[in-house]
Design a protein around this motif. Sequence first.
Motif, PDB file in Angstrom:
ATOM      1  N   THR A  68      30.468  -7.109  18.710  1.00 36.16           N
ATOM      2  CA  THR A  68      29.400  -6.162  19.006  1.00 36.16           C
ATOM      3  C   THR A  68      28.068  -6.887  18.949  1.00 36.16           C
ATOM      4  OG1 THR A  68      30.667  -4.319  18.079  1.00 36.16           O
ATOM      5  CG2 THR A  68      28.300  -3.994  18.338  1.00 36.16           C
ATOM      6  N   LEU A  69      27.251  -6.704  19.985  1.00 36.31           N
ATOM      7  CA  LEU A  69      25.941  -7.341  20.074  1.00 36.31           C
ATOM      8  C   LEU A  69      24.857  -6.292  20.227  1.00 36.31           C
ATOM      9  CD1 LEU A  69      28.032  -9.472  21.558  1.00 36.31           C
ATOM     10  CD2 LEU A  69      25.921 -10.542  22.308  1.00 36.31           C
ATOM     11  N   THR A  76      22.854  -2.569  23.666  1.00 37.15           N
ATOM     12  CA  THR A  76      23.989  -3.007  22.867  1.00 37.15           C
ATOM     13  C   THR A  76      25.200  -3.241  23.763  1.00 37.15           C
ATOM     14  OG1 THR A  76      25.342  -2.487  20.934  1.00 37.15           O
ATOM     15  CG2 THR A  76      24.808  -0.664  22.402  1.00 37.15           C
ATOM     16  N   SER A  78      29.659  -4.062  23.369  1.00 34.94           N
ATOM     17  CA  SER A  78      30.809  -4.180  22.486  1.00 34.94           C
ATOM     18  C   SER A  78      32.037  -4.467  23.336  1.00 34.94           C
ATOM     19  CB  SER A  78      30.991  -2.888  21.682  1.00 34.94           C
ATOM     20  OG  SER A  78      31.985  -3.042  20.700  1.00 34.94           O
ATOM     21  N   VAL A  89      26.552 -15.495  22.452  1.00 36.53           N
ATOM     22  CA  VAL A  89      25.525 -14.704  21.779  1.00 36.53           C
ATOM     23  C   VAL A  89      24.199 -15.448  21.885  1.00 36.53           C
ATOM     24  CG1 VAL A  89      24.761 -13.645  19.623  1.00 36.53           C
ATOM     25  CG2 VAL A  89      27.210 -13.784  20.149  1.00 36.53           C
ATOM     26  N   HIS A  95      24.719  -9.558  15.844  1.00 35.37           N
ATOM     27  CA  HIS A  95      26.105  -9.453  16.286  1.00 35.37           C
ATOM     28  C   HIS A  95      27.067  -9.495  15.105  1.00 35.37           C
ATOM     29  CE1 HIS A  95      25.251 -13.755  15.978  1.00 35.37           C
ATOM     30  NE2 HIS A  95      26.547 -13.995  15.921  1.00 35.37           N
TER      31      HIS A  95
END
Length: 341
Positions: A68-69, A76, A78, A89, A95
């Motif tokens: 998840t970022l 966002t 995921s 990333v 994250h």
Amino acid sequence: MSLTNQQPEFENEGGTIQSLDSTNWPLLNGQKLSLRRLLLNPSAVREPHWHVDANELAYCVSGEALVTLFVNGSKTDSFTVTAGQMYFVPGGALHSIDNVGTTVAEFIVGFTDANPQEFGIADSFTAFSDAVLGNTYSVPADTFTPLRTATRPGKISVRTQPTEVPHSALRTSQYRFDVDAMTPPVNSPSGSARTARKQFWPILEGISMYSLDVTDDGMREPHWHPVTTEMGYVHKGRARMTILNPGGAVDTYELEAGDVYIVPSAYPHHIEDIGDDDIHFCIFFDNVMPQDIGYRAAIGGWAPEVLQAAFGLDTDVFASLPFTAQDPLIVPRVNPVDPAS
């Protein structure tokens, strides 16, 4: 240098983090690469965190995880990652990595800094007063009083409840790349290279990775990468590497699973399978589009007479070599492996 034998920088019941960076490998000083090995047990979560000075590029060796970022503003993303897939990333993006499978999830993680620094979400909250946090969320200050006495697990925690994986996590994400499922841009009976580079993965910045397979009778020919440092992790097999240093010094050593090597920009080197099985390397570069100059094709740019003079030869050795219009990168081994010195 072995990554898998490094003393963990963090370890608890949830998993382990091992690192090779400039703090324990001085050879990385001045470089823009370092590696970590992340092991997450089932139900373990690499806490939400962000890196101050580095982008992150990871290859999933085994298991299944939900990444998840939180990238910018309210944006966002995921998505799930399984063996042979990768995630990216950007530096500063919040994250987490959550093992949603039933087995250990293992990642080899590259960074665009020799000693990446980070902030964890839990410690970042306790840096501010209860009143400041209360104002941020429009709640009374004492809402956050329990944070002051809680025992924080650190970089890896263990969930007590299962994570619900959203259906959207199975969709395409620009931050996920299925490198081992791609058609290899380099492919021959002696091996293949699948390339997570900007050409195929536009989101990348400052780093790329090749998934390299070489058969037990193959060899990655002598070559070098202009303006690109290479840092490789041996996932499977046994190999021999030779690196030529400026001034003529030569380093030759054997590699086995779990080992890591570093090749500075433009240093000639080769990789040869010396075991009974194929080898698989995860090779990280500090360039999104690494270039390659191989010995086989390079000599085709000069007349045999020029090469004969450069080598001080009386015989025309180079005239007998096959002309190669495009470098194969991976070649068959037609001669026995050199004996160990």
